[in-house]
Write an enzyme that holds these catalytic residues in place. Structure first.
Site, PDB file in Angstrom:
ATOM      1  N   CYS A 134       6.092   0.360   5.639  1.00 13.96           N
ATOM      2  CA  CYS A 134       7.240   0.843   6.426  1.00 13.96           C
ATOM      3  C   CYS A 134       6.872   1.166   7.872  1.00 13.96           C
ATOM      4  O   CYS A 134       7.763   1.413   8.690  1.00 13.96           O
ATOM      5  CB  CYS A 134       7.848   2.061   5.746  1.00 13.96           C
ATOM      6  SG  CYS A 134       6.652   3.191   5.097  1.00 13.96           S
TER       7      CYS A 134
HETATM    8  C1  LIG Z   1       4.978   1.902   1.185  1.00 18.13           C
HETATM    9  S1  LIG Z   1       3.525   1.616   0.261  1.00 18.13           S
HETATM   10  C2  LIG Z   1       4.203   1.342  -1.360  1.00 18.13           C
HETATM   11  C3  LIG Z   1       3.746   2.361  -2.328  1.00 18.13           C
HETATM   12  C4  LIG Z   1       4.209   2.208  -3.749  1.00 18.13           C
HETATM   13  N1  LIG Z   1       5.609   1.950  -3.886  1.00 18.13           N
HETATM   14  C5  LIG Z   1       3.839   3.434  -4.571  1.00 18.13           C
HETATM   15  O1  LIG Z   1       4.608   3.831  -5.433  1.00 18.13           O
HETATM   16  O2  LIG Z   1       2.788   4.011  -4.331  1.00 18.13           O
HETATM   17  C6  LIG Z   1       3.081  -0.003   0.764  1.00 18.13           C
HETATM   18  C7  LIG Z   1       1.916  -0.581   0.016  1.00 18.13           C
HETATM   19  O3  LIG Z   1       1.774  -1.943   0.397  1.00 18.13           O
HETATM   20  C8  LIG Z   1       0.410  -2.275   0.359  1.00 18.13           C
HETATM   21  N2  LIG Z   1       0.253  -3.492   1.193  1.00 18.13           N
HETATM   22  C9  LIG Z   1       0.395  -3.585   2.527  1.00 18.13           C
HETATM   23  N3  LIG Z   1       0.207  -4.873   2.919  1.00 18.13           N
HETATM   24  C10 LIG Z   1      -0.054  -5.597   1.801  1.00 18.13           C
HETATM   25  C11 LIG Z   1      -0.335  -6.965   1.550  1.00 18.13           C
HETATM   26  N4  LIG Z   1      -0.381  -7.837   2.549  1.00 18.13           N
HETATM   27  N5  LIG Z   1      -0.571  -7.364   0.287  1.00 18.13           N
HETATM   28  C12 LIG Z   1      -0.536  -6.454  -0.733  1.00 18.13           C
HETATM   29  N6  LIG Z   1      -0.271  -5.136  -0.556  1.00 18.13           N
HETATM   30  C13 LIG Z   1      -0.032  -4.717   0.689  1.00 18.13           C
HETATM   31  C14 LIG Z   1      -0.272  -1.035   0.899  1.00 18.13           C
HETATM   32  O4  LIG Z   1      -1.618  -0.985   0.483  1.00 18.13           O
HETATM   33  C15 LIG Z   1       0.579   0.075   0.293  1.00 18.13           C
HETATM   34  O5  LIG Z   1       0.019   0.540  -0.914  1.00 18.13           O
END
Ligand SMILES: C[S@@+](CC[C@H](N)C(=O)[O-])C[C@H]1O[C@@H](n2cnc3c(N)ncnc32)[C@H](O)[C@@H]1O
Length: 420
Positions: free
Chosen positions: A119
């Site tokens: 986000c």
């Molecule tokens: C807003 S958090 C979501 C957290 C999740 N809904 C939870 O309950 O904890 C976004 C997540 O996306 C992951 N993320 C960011 N870029 C990514 C990518 N290119 N591939 C996989 N995961 C990714 C981050 O590591 C992070 O854990």
């Protein structure tokens, strides 16, 4: 205490005691072809989407979760993957989502995609680089993949920060939904509307693929019909309540006390989470201070305990004292402490069984839970999506009811609840 108790990680609702004050369960018949959600959980973090589905009571199976954060994956594997008979098969896939191919995604034959993409590109306090921010690439990639799939998922749920609705990424999302004939509905919701003493106003979007039956496939008028049922981005309305869900009135939320650790009254607990005096004397007046009888807390962000302002509330244990804004020393006897990571997971409606593994530090715990989501809200949206969100005319009904919807709840909360 009011917590959900998930005694196993089986994919049914068995063993889940629901805190249920809703009336929108299992009443629809529009799921003839789908007996359970076969889920791909993107950006899975510590499993907020998994737990939301578990709490919803809808039969489901997470076919694969995806995240690149090794700490988050440790937590997910510790709590969720390890409980399956074949834990290896259910380990989080740590490959970057932008590298997933159409073939790989198709191989799962998933009917549900759940995701909370990064986000930071959309937060009000950030640079708002939106589609220009590399962290949005994986989300855009998923939208492209959605269009490329021979059998796209029937159900999609997306969570993001308040403000996402103004982004180009959101326009792209809705354009994709229209192109692929998804019916969708957007929401702005916060946990206090669900009885939980926490502000975390977020954007949500649910979508369901419009199913074409054989007759309509051959009917040249059918497209016109279907298009009228799909809400375009220009006339989309963001709902501030879930239709037919009985939301909590402002003063009916639970008190903070119900979410505290059992040992919260002990010295040991206080000293573990105590705010250092030096910090109190320098920046203490910037803290949002709550007592156990308060009915809300500010949004907890991943910077909780690292920065003071706008990162979440702190707890005052000794209420015999009051802060004097001109006297920083007045904060010392108030016994101020941070909420523990576990307490914050309770505000986020994670099941009581959820635990941070011993390898995860308190600071890492705050980061992870600050990135996560409110499982109560998502579970209610899933129930609405699965049981109530009809192909036929729900959107039209929603939109015509929207004046009521908007009138019956606040359009946002003042206490920096829009934070990431
Ligand atoms: C807003 S958090 C979501 C957290 C999740 N809904 C939870 O309950 O904890 C976004 C997540 O996306 C992951 N993320 C960011 N870029 C990514 C990518 N290119 N591939 C996989 N995961 C990714 C981050 O590591 C992070 O854990």
């Amino acid at each position: 205490m009011l917590f959900v108790s998930a005694t196993s990680t089986t994919t049914t609702s068995n063993g889940v005691e629901q805190q249920s004050n809703n009336n929108n369960n299992n009443s629809s018949s529009n799921n003839e072809t789908i007996d359970k959600l076969r889920i791909l959980e993107f950006f899975s973090g510590i499993g907020g989407m998994y737990y939301s589905t578990l709490i919803s009571g809808i039969p489901f199976e997470v076919l694969q979760s995806f995240d690149i954060n090794t700490n988050a994956n440790d937590v997910y594997n510790y709590n969720i993957s390890s409980k399956y008979p074949n834990p290896k098969k259910h380990k989080v896939n740590s490959k970057s989502i932008d590298a997933l191919t159409t073939k790989e995604l198709e191989s799962f034959r998933a009917n549900t995609w759940l995701m909370s993409p990064p986000c930071q590109p959309f937060t009000r306090v950030g640079l708002q680089k939106d589609l220009q921010d590399n962290r949005t690439n994986s989300f855009v990639h998923l939208l492209e993949q959605l269009a490329a799939l021979a059998e796209p998922p029937t159900y999609i749920l997306i969570e993001n920060v308040y403000g996402f609705e103004k982004s180009n990424a959101r326009d792209l999302l809705l354009e994709t939904f229209n192109q692929l004939q998804y019916q969708f509905q957007e929401f702005h919701l916060t946990p206090t509307q669900f009885g939980l003493p926490n502000q975390r106003l977020r954007y949500f979007c649910i979508a369901k693929k419009v199913l074409l039956n054989n007759d309509s496939n051959n009917n040249s008028n059918s497209n016109i019909d279907i298009k009228t049922k799909i809400v375009t981005k220009d006339n989309a309305i963001i709902l501030k309540t879930i239709p037919s869900y009985q939301h909590t009135e402002n003063n009916e939320t639970n008190t903070i006390e119900q979410y505290l650790d059992e040992s919260y009254n002990t010295d040991e607990h206080y000293y573990k989470y105590k705010i250092p005096e030096k910090l109190l004397l320098s920046k203490g007046m910037l803290f949002d201070i709550k007592t156990i009888n308060d009915k809300t807390t500010n949004c907890f962000t991943k910077a909780y305990s690292k920065f003071v302002e706008g990162t979440g509330s702190v707890l005052q244990l000794d209420t015999n004292y009051k802060a004097d804004i001109n006297v920083p020393n007045s904060l010392i006897p108030m016994k101020l402490r941070y909420f523990s990571p576990k307490e914050i997971t309770r505000f986020h409606f994670f099941p009581e069984q959820f635990q941070f593994p011993p390898s995860v530090t308190v600071a890492q715990g705050y980061r992870l839970i600050g990135n996560s989501l409110n499982c109560k809200i998502v579970s209610e949206l899933l129930k609405y999506l699965f049981y109530k969100f009809n192909d036929d005319n729900n959107n039209n009904n929603n939109n015509s009811n929207d004046n009521d919807n908007n009138a019956s709840c606040s359009s946002g909360n003042s206490n920096n609840n829009n934070n990431e």
